[in-house]
Motif scaffolding. Sequence first.
Motif, PDB file in Angstrom:
ATOM      1  N   LEU A   1      42.115  42.162  44.685  1.00  0.00           N
ATOM      2  CA  LEU A   1      42.659  41.417  43.547  1.00  0.00           C
ATOM      3  C   LEU A   1      44.064  41.908  43.191  1.00  0.00           C
ATOM      4  O   LEU A   1      45.004  41.114  43.053  1.00  0.00           O
ATOM      5  CB  LEU A   1      41.725  41.555  42.346  1.00  0.00           C
ATOM      6  CG  LEU A   1      42.132  40.757  41.102  1.00  0.00           C
ATOM      7  CD1 LEU A   1      42.094  39.262  41.394  1.00  0.00           C
ATOM      8  CD2 LEU A   1      41.201  41.061  39.933  1.00  0.00           C
ATOM      9  N   ASN A   2      44.214  43.238  43.082  1.00  0.00           N
ATOM     10  CA  ASN A   2      45.532  43.789  42.759  1.00  0.00           C
ATOM     11  C   ASN A   2      46.560  43.408  43.807  1.00  0.00           C
ATOM     12  O   ASN A   2      47.678  43.013  43.483  1.00  0.00           O
ATOM     13  CB  ASN A   2      45.464  45.319  42.667  1.00  0.00           C
ATOM     14  CG  ASN A   2      44.775  45.754  41.394  1.00  0.00           C
ATOM     15  OD1 ASN A   2      44.743  45.002  40.425  1.00  0.00           O
ATOM     16  ND2 ASN A   2      44.212  46.950  41.413  1.00  0.00           N
TER      17      ASN A   2
ATOM     18  N   LEU B   1      48.652  32.652  45.119  1.00  0.00           N
ATOM     19  CA  LEU B   1      47.519  33.500  44.771  1.00  0.00           C
ATOM     20  C   LEU B   1      46.339  33.247  45.708  1.00  0.00           C
ATOM     21  O   LEU B   1      45.568  34.141  46.010  1.00  0.00           O
ATOM     22  CB  LEU B   1      47.107  33.208  43.320  1.00  0.00           C
ATOM     23  CG  LEU B   1      46.439  34.330  42.552  1.00  0.00           C
ATOM     24  CD1 LEU B   1      47.275  35.588  42.620  1.00  0.00           C
ATOM     25  CD2 LEU B   1      46.229  33.929  41.107  1.00  0.00           C
ATOM     26  N   ARG B   2      46.202  32.014  46.156  1.00  0.00           N
ATOM     27  CA  ARG B   2      45.045  31.737  46.996  1.00  0.00           C
ATOM     28  C   ARG B   2      45.467  31.580  48.450  1.00  0.00           C
ATOM     29  O   ARG B   2      44.748  30.981  49.239  1.00  0.00           O
ATOM     30  CB  ARG B   2      44.332  30.491  46.497  1.00  0.00           C
ATOM     31  CG  ARG B   2      45.135  29.244  46.648  1.00  0.00           C
ATOM     32  CD  ARG B   2      44.206  28.065  46.572  1.00  0.00           C
ATOM     33  NE  ARG B   2      44.804  26.931  47.221  1.00  0.00           N
ATOM     34  CZ  ARG B   2      44.841  25.717  46.703  1.00  0.00           C
ATOM     35  NH1 ARG B   2      44.310  25.479  45.548  1.00  0.00           N
ATOM     36  NH2 ARG B   2      45.393  24.741  47.378  1.00  0.00           N
TER      37      ARG B   2
ATOM     38  N   ASN C   1      43.713  42.231  53.371  1.00  0.00           N
ATOM     39  CA  ASN C   1      42.986  41.067  52.860  1.00  0.00           C
ATOM     40  C   ASN C   1      43.518  40.652  51.487  1.00  0.00           C
ATOM     41  O   ASN C   1      43.750  41.493  50.627  1.00  0.00           O
ATOM     42  CB  ASN C   1      41.499  41.389  52.713  1.00  0.00           C
ATOM     43  CG  ASN C   1      40.769  41.315  54.037  1.00  0.00           C
ATOM     44  OD1 ASN C   1      41.257  40.686  54.973  1.00  0.00           O
ATOM     45  ND2 ASN C   1      39.627  41.958  54.132  1.00  0.00           N
ATOM     46  N   THR C   2      43.701  39.353  51.298  1.00  0.00           N
ATOM     47  CA  THR C   2      44.005  38.824  49.966  1.00  0.00           C
ATOM     48  C   THR C   2      42.798  38.007  49.508  1.00  0.00           C
ATOM     49  O   THR C   2      41.858  37.807  50.275  1.00  0.00           O
ATOM     50  CB  THR C   2      45.246  37.926  49.999  1.00  0.00           C
ATOM     51  OG1 THR C   2      45.056  36.927  50.993  1.00  0.00           O
ATOM     52  CG2 THR C   2      46.495  38.720  50.324  1.00  0.00           C
TER      53      THR C   2
ATOM     54  N   MET D   1      38.120  33.721  40.728  1.00  0.00           N
ATOM     55  CA  MET D   1      39.451  33.226  41.069  1.00  0.00           C
ATOM     56  C   MET D   1      39.776  31.955  40.295  1.00  0.00           C
ATOM     57  O   MET D   1      40.901  31.781  39.821  1.00  0.00           O
ATOM     58  CB  MET D   1      39.493  32.971  42.575  1.00  0.00           C
ATOM     59  CG  MET D   1      40.850  32.653  43.118  1.00  0.00           C
ATOM     60  SD  MET D   1      40.860  32.999  44.879  1.00  0.00           S
ATOM     61  CE  MET D   1      41.986  31.769  45.447  1.00  0.00           C
ATOM     62  N   VAL D   2      38.792  31.069  40.156  1.00  0.00           N
ATOM     63  CA  VAL D   2      39.009  29.835  39.386  1.00  0.00           C
ATOM     64  C   VAL D   2      39.383  30.180  37.952  1.00  0.00           C
ATOM     65  O   VAL D   2      40.345  29.633  37.392  1.00  0.00           O
ATOM     66  CB  VAL D   2      37.738  28.950  39.399  1.00  0.00           C
ATOM     67  CG1 VAL D   2      37.892  27.802  38.420  1.00  0.00           C
ATOM     68  CG2 VAL D   2      37.456  28.432  40.788  1.00  0.00           C
ATOM     69  N   VAL D   3      38.632  31.117  37.362  1.00  0.00           N
ATOM     70  CA  VAL D   3      38.891  31.504  35.971  1.00  0.00           C
ATOM     71  C   VAL D   3      40.310  32.052  35.855  1.00  0.00           C
ATOM     72  O   VAL D   3      41.070  31.683  34.957  1.00  0.00           O
ATOM     73  CB  VAL D   3      37.857  32.558  35.518  1.00  0.00           C
ATOM     74  CG1 VAL D   3      38.248  33.164  34.175  1.00  0.00           C
ATOM     75  CG2 VAL D   3      36.480  31.922  35.440  1.00  0.00           C
TER      76      VAL D   3
END
Lengths: 454, 311
Positions: B84-85, B244-245, B264-265, B290-292
Amino acid sequence: MMKPVSLLGQGALATLMRKEQKMRKSAVVAMFGVAALTLVGCTTAEDTTSGSTTDNDTSSDSATSEDAVTGDIRVWINGGDTPDSAREYLIETFEAENPGSTLTIEQQDWGGLVEKLTTSMSGSDSPDLVEIGNTWAPGFTSAEAFMDLSPYFDELGGDDLLPGFVEVGTFDGTFYAPPYYAGSRLVFYSKSDFAEAGVEVPTTLTEYVEVAETLNSELGTSGVYFPGKDWYNALPYIWENGGEVAVNDGGTWDAQLSSASSIAGLELVKRAMDSSNAAKDGDEAESWVAYCEGGHSMLSAPSWAAGLLVPREDAPCERSADDLGVFALPGADGGAAQIFAGGSNLAIPQASQNPELALSAMKIMLSPEYQTIMGNNGLVPALTSLGDTLGEGEIPEAVSAAAANSKLTPASPNWADVEASGVLQDMFVKIASGEDIADAAATADAAIEDILNG
Amino acid sequence: MSLKQIVPSRKAKPQSRSRKNLGWLLLVPASAVLALVIGWPLINLIILSFQEFGRAQVFGADIEFIGFENYSNILTDDGFWQVLNRSLVFAAVVVVSTMVVGTLVALLMNFVPKRIKVLVQIGLLVAWAMPQLTAVIVWGWMFNTEYGVFNYLLSQIPGVDFYGHSWLSNPISFFGVAALIITWQSVPFVALTIYAGLTQIPKEMIEAAWLDGASGWQRFKDLTFPLLRPIFTIVIILQIIWDLRVFTQIYALQGLGGLREETNTLGVYIYLTSLGSGEFGLGGAIAVVMVVLMSAVSAFYIKRTLEDMDN
């Protein structure tokens, strides 16, 4: 995923650009679209979960019934590995043996096939007979995706079937997936480089690495072309030194890469990699291109790559056909090493609507006649007694020698996850780059145990 | 001269009640489609994230609801937080570089002669139209350890030897290459969009500002940017979401070199968890997080824009 989003963005923005007065409202409308599309992008990962009702009533017993069953079955064959002559033989024989029924071959791409199989075999429109990559088998057998074939083991070839593949196609004592064919890895080398450096074909694994080191120091070429991610070719070093990737210890997987035997093998891998000029984080794809460039004296590659290591009509090659030599990777004490066995298994999905007919087709594909066609086309037949169908000459002899001693990855349902995580590639890249071998192995062991037992 | 005086004032038109109802009515078809193609999968995703759902469940094993177990698993997993970071930092870098370069290209296009402008636009469109996978493979070859043109060119500098240098094996330079590829392919969208906005700013305003002695930076800061603010807002949101995605570029680059675990992202991580490992429930939970996250980003900007409109 990017495309539809950008199209919408574009459409919304075209509106934006008309007049400044309209800009703000349109922007807000478009933004709701954006927010909505955010969601779309994230939901694709679970597509495969829809329609997961499985037909469990296709019990294997019904397949023995003598009633003439007719139907149309679909067989999934992957990539171009299966020769056309074998496909024609399958269709003709099947339709002759099962009057009134038809067989359709649907060729699939290897890429993304695990996902496609998962989706198709869980729906009502499942293929009737599928070919799967051998290391994937446990992932599917453990999920009960395939029909139990234990009662037909002898009819399908019995003890004549390639033992390593039978093992991987068996889960919890139940036989699900017989072998289809095997590939085999061979060592190709340049005869002129060997002569120039004054080395002979090695007879043990240690000698092989020494030959590679000599070639590298004498000629400046890669002793053996060995990119850092090439874990398939690195496994024999571990196995020949008595090590394992992981062993099942009373239901719990115990990763073994940091055992003393495995470390000895990894040190040998490191020496071989040091003799190589290949990228330390490169992979083995297209390794024949590198060999043809001329800077590499030896190359370990699948047997079918032989035809790519010589000048061809559409591709030049610095190495001539006369210059190409081949041998099976030697083991620690002479003889052929235990190499990683690539290849395919066959299976009948639980959801097949015509299991009896699928079984009939499977029997044809494992018949000596069909497997002879495979052998004649350079694929190691599923029946060990047909090894001589590969023909005569250096390459077929090396193929038979290597295939006789092939070995597979741990037969865990989660093994495919280990491959997907890239933990083995990461470990060998670290070793190739000069990081501490014991550290790299210990890190990999922890990750592998986590996945296999998770 | 303040902005209020430049921007033409808007007159609110009184709307009749029936017109208002018609407006709601016209929203129905679009809303229905959105509910179907976005709402339904999203609901399924949320349900999935509360289930134990692996390959066995795909093939008909009983599905068990396990409450928040998937969530507690990922939230207590160091690996998830690292991913995430990494994704957040990477997205921030790429968004900033894309916006800066894209804006500069757009401003440049506003000044150069027409022929050059057409050339630049064609170049931008070609870069944009290139399939992502193709772009990664081409760039990957340019950074190739053995045959790459970058290593070759750098080694031409006296005293520099880049032969055999691996750009992808170090995570930092891996993300440098990834950022370059993604920025290269995102700049056209940003540049063309902002340029289109620029062409809509009346020439007289710019001229007036110029006559009043405003410098280039002042003209951009006090005139162009406020006028194009809605465009900047939406472009930035889109870039944040896309970056981001990001999936294709990272996944394909990992195939060319580098250490997977350290590169990995979020997008790749969800893919590996769900489809690679067959843990659909766990992957679903990460996807919901991720959606949130991305909805929060979008909501923040939507709120800002609504506030701007009210002023």
